[in-house]
Every structure is written in structure tokens, then in C-alpha cells.
Design an enzyme around this catalytic site. Structure first.
Site, PDB file in Angstrom:
ATOM      1  N   TYR A  15      -1.805  -0.852  10.230  1.00 12.21           N
ATOM      2  CA  TYR A  15      -1.985  -1.173   8.806  1.00 12.21           C
ATOM      3  C   TYR A  15      -0.682  -0.871   8.044  1.00 12.21           C
ATOM      4  CZ  TYR A  15      -4.178  -1.010   4.124  1.00 12.21           C
ATOM      5  OH  TYR A  15      -4.504  -1.213   2.797  1.00 12.21           O
TER       6      TYR A  15
ATOM      7  N   SER B 289       0.847  -1.201   0.000  1.00 15.70           N
ATOM      8  CA  SER B 289       0.000   0.000   0.000  1.00 15.70           C
ATOM      9  C   SER B 289       0.874   1.239   0.000  1.00 15.70           C
ATOM     10  CB  SER B 289      -0.872   0.018   1.260  1.00 15.70           C
ATOM     11  OG  SER B 289      -1.533   1.261   1.387  1.00 15.70           O
TER      12      SER B 289
END
Ligand SMILES: NC(=O)c1ccc[n+]([C@@H]2O[C@H](COP(=O)([O-])OP(=O)(O)OC[C@H]3O[C@@H](n4cnc5c(N)ncnc54)[C@H](O)[C@@H]3O)[C@@H](O)[C@H]2O)c1
Length: 261
Positions: free
Chosen positions: A156, A143
Site C-alpha cells: 500500500y 496517503s
């Protein structure tokens, strides 16, 4: 000629969002796709629709937080086709939007199980087949948040950063047996994950996302899928250990504007 003709591809989190687009694109390019997900209704329906369109596709229930489920998904692909050429470790969940000291241990462990331990298990069960056949392409979904900071997303981002580090390590370790390992870092993509975040967090989140990307929009799942097809294909034969950013320039020129949130 189709770019993935004759290849077997396993894709996790393939019932919706980016995984769905990757499965669709890989099937279009001639791969036999094995779709893993926990959304059994949507997954079965998707595999049926692909077959109706003349593609080769199977759905297998696979909760990526369960190593045995990942082993089962990979097993079905190898039993049915005799080989495993592409593994896309895509499934992940978004738990965040809170400062790290307000995250519960349960939330942390759940996120690490689904977003990180899943990548370990995917590789652990795929590698013996790829090593035996002396070829393979592993694509891990990272990401933009593994590259830049954003308040509320420490766990995350930590998992995605670890996914990129593991990608590099495995590329080095398995390059000599012709296995390529790469990751993709999407920017904000138009998927159900983000629809849920817009509902949960609200405010001007959707507008802020658009402003954060120099290209002036968020991305589409199909744009990430094309990067995955490239990395899986022979066109990327000399590409390993890299992270391909499909992020509309987000990480090149961070435009995080907190007052817009
Ligand atoms: N959407 C974005 O903006 C964005 C940005 C950067 C990275 N990513 C990454 O891309 C990947 C896909 O994200 P998305 O936006 O398509 O997500 P999504 O939530 O829209 O879709 C995820 C899919 O994974 C499935 N899934 C959820 N938990 C699972 C589990 N335990 N086991 C198996 N399947 C499970 C869901 O049922 C769904 O089909 C993730 O790794 C995510 O972190 C997404």
C-alpha cells in the site's frame, strides 16, 4: 461566487468515504460532478440526491482496475459538458496488515491495479482533453503511509509513494500547458475503509490511531474534501507538483505506539 462554477470534475471511488465528500464539496462549489464507482446502487442514489439538491451530478459505473471503465467515465463527462477541468484519482483499496513476505502475488497485483495503475489510466485518458483546452487540475489521493512506515503495509505504501512520484513528474511535464498536478496525503480518516480495518484487525487499533495524531483525533472526510476543493480551484493557481498533507500532524511527529495495538 462558488469556487468551481462551470467546471467539470471526475471523481473515482465517489460513492462513499473521502470520494463521496469530495464530490459533495465540489458540487456545492458549482462543479458538474461525474461520480465513478463499483457500488452502483449507492453511486446512483448519491447522484440522484445531489440533483435533488439542485447540483449537477451523474453517476457512471467505473471499476478503476479496468482502463476501459476509466476511459468511459471520462468520455461521458466530456460528451455531456464539452470539457474536463478536474480529475480526482481517489479510489483505492486497503490490502495489508501482513508482512510483505506473506502477501500473495494475487494480493500484490490487485492492490497495484486498483491503487496505482488506475492513476496511470486516469491521467492517460484525461490529459488529451486537458492538453487540448490548455488547462486542468489533477488531484491524486496519496496517503500519510507514503511518507512514514507502519508494519504490514509495504505494498500500500509503495503504491502511494509511486503516486506521489508520478504526481511530481506530471506536474513538471504538463506545467507548460497549464495543467496542475498535486496529491493529498490524508492521515487516518473516518471512512468505511477504516471501519473495515477496525473489524478485521481489532485490538486497540481505533485508540492507537487517535494517539498517533498530534491533534488527538482522526480526521473527517469533509476535511480532506476541502483540501481537494482548494487544489482544484483558481486559488491554487500557482500550486503544482506538491503533496498536501491533511493528517492531523501524523507525519510531522510520528507517534506510532505498537504496544497499543
Ligand atoms: N481513510 C483513510 O484513513 C485514508 C488515509 C489515507 C489515504 N486514504 C486514501 O483515500 C482514498 C479514499 O479512501 P476511503 O477511506 O474513502 O475508502 P473507502 O473504502 O471508504 O471508499 C472507497 C470508495 O471507492 C470505491 N471503490 C473500491 N474499489 C473500487 C474500484 N475498483 N473501482 C472504483 N471504485 C472503487 C468503494 O466502492 C468506495 O465507494 C483512497 O485512495 C485511500 O487510499 C484513505
Amino acid at each position: 461566487m462558488a469556487r468551481l462554477e462551470g467546471k467539470t470534475a471526475v471523481i473515482t471511488g465517489a460513492a462513499d468515504g473521502i470520494g463521496h465528500a469530495i464530490a459533495e464539496a465540489m458540487a456545492r462549489e458549482g462543479a458538474h460532478v461525474f461520480l465513478g464507482d463499483i457500488a452502483d446502487g449507492a453511486g446512483e442514489e448519491f447522484a440522484t440526491a445531489l440533483r435533488a439538491a439542485g447540483r449537477q451530478a451523474d453517476y457512471v459505473h467505473c471499476d478503476v482496475s479496468q482502463g476501459a471503465d476509466i476511459a468511459g467515465l471520462i468520455d461521458s463527462a466530456v460528451k455531456k459538458t464539452g470539457h474536463l477541468d478536474i480529475l480526482v484519482n481517489n479510489a483505492a483499496i486497503a490490502i495489508g496488515g501482513m508482512p510483505v513476505h506473506e502477501m500473495t502475488d494475487e494480493q500484490w497485483h490487485r492492490l497495484i491495479a486498483v491503487n496505482l495503475t488506475s492513476v496511470f489510466h486516469g491521467c492517460k485518458y484525461a490529459l488529451p482533453h486537458m492538453i487540448a483546452q490548455k488547462s486542468g487540475s489533477i488531484i491524486n489521493m496519496a496517503s500519510a503511509q507514503g511518507h512514514i512506515g507502519l508494519d504490514g503495509w509495504t505494498a500500500y505504501a509503495g503504491a502511494k509513494g509511486a503516486v506521489m512520484a508520478m504526481t511530481r513528474q506530471m506536474a513538471v511535464e504538463f506545467g507548460p500547458v497549464n495543467i496542475r498536478v498535486n496529491s493529498i496525503s490524508p492521515g487516518t480518516i473516518n471512512t468505511p475503509m477504516n471501519d473495515r480495518l477496525i473489524k478485521e484487525i481489532g485490538g486497540n487499533l481505533a485508540k492507537a490511531w487517535v494517539k498517533m495524531h498530534p491533534l488527538g483525533r482522526i480526521g473527517e472526510p469533509s476535511e480532506v474534501a476541502e483540501a481537494a476543493v482548494y487544489l482544484a480551484s483558481d486559488a491554487a493557481g500557482f500550486t503544482t507538483g506538491t503533496d498536501l498533507r491533511v493528517d492531523g500532524g501524523l507525519t510531522a511527529a510520528p507517534r506510532y505506539v505498537p504496544e497499543l495495538l
